[in-house]
Design an enzyme around this catalytic site. Structure first.
Site, short mmCIF file in Angstrom:
data_model
loop_
_atom_site.label_atom_id
_atom_site.label_comp_id
_atom_site.label_asym_id
_atom_site.label_seq_id
_atom_site.Cartn_x
_atom_site.Cartn_y
_atom_site.Cartn_z
N ASP A 9 2.98 -16.83 -15.35
CA ASP A 9 3.26 -15.90 -16.24
C ASP A 9 5.44 -16.26 -16.70
OD1 ASP A 9 3.77 -13.07 -17.41
OD2 ASP A 9 5.55 -12.63 -16.14
N ASP A 11 7.10 -14.01 -19.31
CA ASP A 11 8.78 -13.71 -19.41
C ASP A 11 8.50 -12.49 -18.00
OD1 ASP A 11 9.34 -12.97 -22.50
OD2 ASP A 11 6.92 -13.07 -22.51
N THR A 43 -0.45 -14.32 -19.52
CA THR A 43 0.85 -13.65 -19.67
C THR A 43 0.11 -12.89 -20.95
OG1 THR A 43 2.47 -13.95 -21.51
CG2 THR A 43 1.00 -15.62 -22.01
N GLY A 44 0.71 -11.52 -20.48
CA GLY A 44 0.62 -10.02 -21.53
C GLY A 44 1.42 -10.61 -22.59
N ASN A 219 0.81 -6.45 -13.73
CA ASN A 219 0.33 -6.88 -14.77
C ASN A 219 -0.37 -8.35 -13.88
OD1 ASN A 219 2.59 -7.55 -15.20
ND2 ASN A 219 1.54 -8.33 -17.06
#
Length: 266
Positions: A9, A11, A43-44, A219
């Site tokens: 991931d 952030d 990642t988002g 998430n």
């Protein structure tokens, strides 16, 4: 165990709270790649601001962007896989956000749309500038040429928490995920970091047992539980730590480096 695929991931995990990539994390990542492991960012973020982080680390390969809704090759930005949504199904969510003054954006693999780009709130403008994204005004659904992969709502914590409760009572047409303290992401029901990581591992012929994942938020749970070894950084909520196999140092203490040293470079 040799982990052939390592999913990170970005952030809150790879980057510190100043959104910086530390030299310590960068050096540990360089060492695991020298030993034959593949690094993938999960990642988002949009591919546009995820791919530069891979390039900063001198890596090729893939990014699993928009919380796994889009898999993109780093070298040529080719979309390998994406989970497209039924855009019309987003109309009730858009109406809800408009009625309550909640900022939202609509994402294709590479484009970002907002309700009215001429009337962006200062907080939203700052967020997009910081992420180096340039939004456009949302046209009619018929004018959006590419599949919609993610809808994001952005508001104060208490507003987001109420929206999560309200939307949880609606028909489960989409996946509704808390992707940050102030964010909700809505995606195709099969879109998740875990499913994207599973699909990529199959593409690369890497068994689940040889996949390692490191994350920090709700998430990330799907990829932490899919991976042979799922590691939460110490700044994760307690529910994320409980879902992981192990906990490492926080993102501000080079938790990625600590995890790689303990589990991939020992």
């Amino acid at each position: 165990m040799t982990y052939k695929l390592i999913a990170l991931d970005v952030d809150g995990t790879l980057l510190n709270d100043e959104h910086q990539l530390s030299e310590a994390n960068k050096e540990a990542i360089a060492e695991v790649t020298r030993r034959g492991s593949r690094i993938v960012l999960c990642t988002g973020r949009n591919p546009k601001n995820a791919i530069p982080i891979m390039k900063e680390m001198g890596l090729t390969g893939y990014v699993l962007a928009d919380n796994g809704a889009v898999t993109v090759a780093v070298e040529d930005s080719q979309v390998l896989h994406q989970y497209g949504m039924d855009a019309r199904g987003l109309d009730p969510y858009i109406a809800y956000c408009r009625e309550r003054g909640i900022h939202f954006d609509v994402n294709t693999a590479f484009d970002l749309y907002v309700d009215n780009v001429e009337h962006l709130a200062q907080e939203a403008m700052y967020m997009y500038e910081h992420l180096e994204l340039v939004p456009a005004t949302l046209p009619s659904w018929e004018e959006v040429a590419e599949p919609i992969v993610k809808f994001t709502a952005f508001a104060q914590r208490e507003v987001i928490e109420q929206a999560i409760k309200d939307w949880g009572l609606w028909d489960p047409v989409f996946t509704v995920t808390r992707s940050g303290e102030f964010f909700i992401d809505i995606m195709h029901p099969q879109a998740s970091k875990g499913n994207a990581l599973k699909e990529l591992a199959a593409r690369l012929d890497i068994p689940r047992e040889e996949v390692l994942a490191i994350g920090n938020y709700f998430n990330d749970i799907s990829m932490l539980t899919y991976a042979g070894l799922g590691i939460a950084v110490d700044n994760s909520p307690v529910e994320v730590k409980a879902a992981a196999d192990a906990v490492t140092l926080s993102n501000n203490e080079n938790g990625v480096r600590a995890a790689l040293l303990e589990y991939a470079l020992n």
